[in-house]
Design a protein around this motif. Structure first.
Motif, short mmCIF file in Angstrom:
data_model
loop_
_atom_site.label_atom_id
_atom_site.label_comp_id
_atom_site.label_asym_id
_atom_site.label_seq_id
_atom_site.Cartn_x
_atom_site.Cartn_y
_atom_site.Cartn_z
N LEU A 166 39.92 -36.20 7.86
CA LEU A 166 39.90 -34.90 7.20
C LEU A 166 40.92 -34.97 6.07
N LEU A 167 40.44 -34.83 4.84
CA LEU A 167 41.32 -34.83 3.67
C LEU A 167 41.49 -33.39 3.24
N LEU A 168 42.70 -32.88 3.39
CA LEU A 168 43.00 -31.48 3.10
C LEU A 168 43.79 -31.41 1.80
N LEU A 169 43.19 -30.84 0.77
CA LEU A 169 43.77 -30.80 -0.57
C LEU A 169 44.13 -29.37 -0.93
N ILE A 170 45.38 -29.16 -1.32
CA ILE A 170 45.89 -27.81 -1.56
C ILE A 170 46.24 -27.68 -3.04
N TYR A 171 45.65 -26.68 -3.70
CA TYR A 171 45.86 -26.59 -5.14
C TYR A 171 45.58 -25.18 -5.64
N ARG A 172 46.02 -24.94 -6.87
CA ARG A 172 45.81 -23.65 -7.53
C ARG A 172 44.43 -23.63 -8.21
N PRO A 173 43.91 -22.43 -8.47
CA PRO A 173 42.54 -22.31 -9.01
C PRO A 173 42.31 -23.03 -10.33
N GLU A 174 43.36 -23.21 -11.13
CA GLU A 174 43.16 -23.82 -12.45
C GLU A 174 42.93 -25.33 -12.37
N TYR A 175 43.13 -25.93 -11.21
CA TYR A 175 42.94 -27.38 -11.09
C TYR A 175 41.45 -27.72 -11.07
N ASN A 176 41.04 -28.65 -11.91
CA ASN A 176 39.65 -29.09 -11.98
C ASN A 176 39.49 -30.46 -11.36
N HIS A 177 38.39 -30.67 -10.65
CA HIS A 177 38.15 -31.96 -10.00
C HIS A 177 36.66 -32.30 -10.06
N GLN A 178 36.34 -33.53 -9.65
CA GLN A 178 34.98 -34.04 -9.79
C GLN A 178 34.20 -34.03 -8.48
N TRP A 179 34.82 -33.63 -7.38
CA TRP A 179 34.15 -33.79 -6.09
C TRP A 179 33.68 -32.48 -5.47
N GLY A 180 33.62 -31.42 -6.27
CA GLY A 180 33.17 -30.13 -5.74
C GLY A 180 31.73 -30.14 -5.28
N GLY A 181 30.92 -31.05 -5.81
CA GLY A 181 29.52 -31.10 -5.44
C GLY A 181 29.22 -31.96 -4.23
N LYS A 182 30.24 -32.58 -3.65
CA LYS A 182 30.01 -33.43 -2.47
C LYS A 182 29.53 -32.57 -1.30
N SER A 183 28.57 -33.10 -0.54
CA SER A 183 28.04 -32.36 0.61
C SER A 183 29.08 -32.19 1.70
N TYR A 184 30.10 -33.04 1.70
CA TYR A 184 31.12 -32.96 2.74
C TYR A 184 32.42 -32.32 2.22
N TYR A 185 32.29 -31.56 1.12
CA TYR A 185 33.43 -30.80 0.59
C TYR A 185 33.26 -29.32 0.90
N THR A 186 34.33 -28.69 1.38
CA THR A 186 34.36 -27.26 1.65
C THR A 186 35.57 -26.65 0.97
N GLN A 187 35.36 -25.53 0.30
CA GLN A 187 36.48 -24.83 -0.33
C GLN A 187 36.82 -23.58 0.47
N ILE A 188 38.11 -23.40 0.72
CA ILE A 188 38.61 -22.18 1.35
C ILE A 188 39.50 -21.48 0.34
N ARG A 189 39.11 -20.28 -0.01
CA ARG A 189 39.88 -19.51 -0.99
C ARG A 189 40.87 -18.62 -0.26
N LEU A 190 42.13 -18.74 -0.61
CA LEU A 190 43.18 -17.94 0.01
C LEU A 190 43.64 -16.90 -1.01
N ASP A 191 43.29 -15.64 -0.75
CA ASP A 191 43.62 -14.58 -1.70
C ASP A 191 44.84 -13.79 -1.23
N GLN A 192 45.34 -12.96 -2.11
CA GLN A 192 46.45 -12.09 -1.76
C GLN A 192 46.03 -11.15 -0.62
#
Length: 201
Positions: A166-192
């Motif tokens: 499990l690769l857990l990557l923590i970052y701010r919304p402005e960070y852009n990456h190339q692996w968002g379309g991977k089938s094994y990628y999940t994004q969790i949005r943490l809001d105020q």
């Protein structure tokens, strides 16, 4: 179960991403997982391999006050224990850790090939270790990552499909990456927190 996953924990500065990582780490069952963590720093963008170094040092139990001979011994013994055929990973790891390299043929390689060997060595160690036990790898403040470490993460992510990682990557919304379309990628949005939750807290 052998199906590697990438999770992006995304949120603005100060929303509690790092705190959530601490709470998650503290709840992992003791002895059932390997936990490795890399940290990026605002002033570390020009320091190549910064989070990768932290992960490698953690895996081999390398401490800041270890001598070069001690570190080399830990690399040799650690890779041999993991897999005796992994002795070729030692010279790239020595270079990664800014040690003197014992293999002359590796020293003579072109810089691009050396980098590829470093990428492959770290990835192969993590994949092999995941055959023994599941691994959680966390990288915090990814928005400050150096370019070389970012390229290594791309390299690792492309190899995760059949690994217990499990690769857990923590970052701010402005960070852009190339692996968002991977089938094994999940994004969790943490809001105020909302008003009611803030009052309760």
């Amino acid at each position: 179960t052998g199906a590697g996953q990438v999770v992006g924990l995304v949120g603005d500065a100060g929303v509690g991403k790092s705190r959530l990582l601490i709470e998650y780490r503290n709840q992992l069952p003791a002895g059932e997982f390997a936990y490795l963590e890399g940290q990026c720093f605002q002033y570390g963008g020009n320091t190549i391999y910064l989070p990768v170094l932290t992960i490698v040092k953690s895996y081999f139990d390398i401490r800041d006050d270890d001598s070069e001979d001690t570190i080399k011994t830990k690399l040799r013994e650690g890779t041999n224990l993991l897999d005796p055929s992994f002795k070729d990973t030692v010279p790239p790891l020595q270079l990664l850790l800014s040690l003197s390299v014992d293999d002359q043929s590796f020293i003579e390689l072109e810089p691009k090939l050396k980098r590829e060997r470093i990428f492959d060595s770290v990835r192969n160690i993590l994949i092999k270790e995941s055959e023994k036990q599941p691994i959680v790898i966390a990288v915090d403040d990814l928005h400050w990552i150096d370019k070389t470490s970012e390229e290594f993460l791309d390299h690792l992510i492309n190899s995760l499909t059949n690994a217990r990682i499990l690769l857990l990557l923590i970052y701010r919304p402005e960070y852009n990456h190339q692996w968002g379309g991977k089938s094994y990628y999940t994004q969790i949005r943490l809001d105020q927190l909302g008003e009611a939750s803030s009052i309760e807290l």
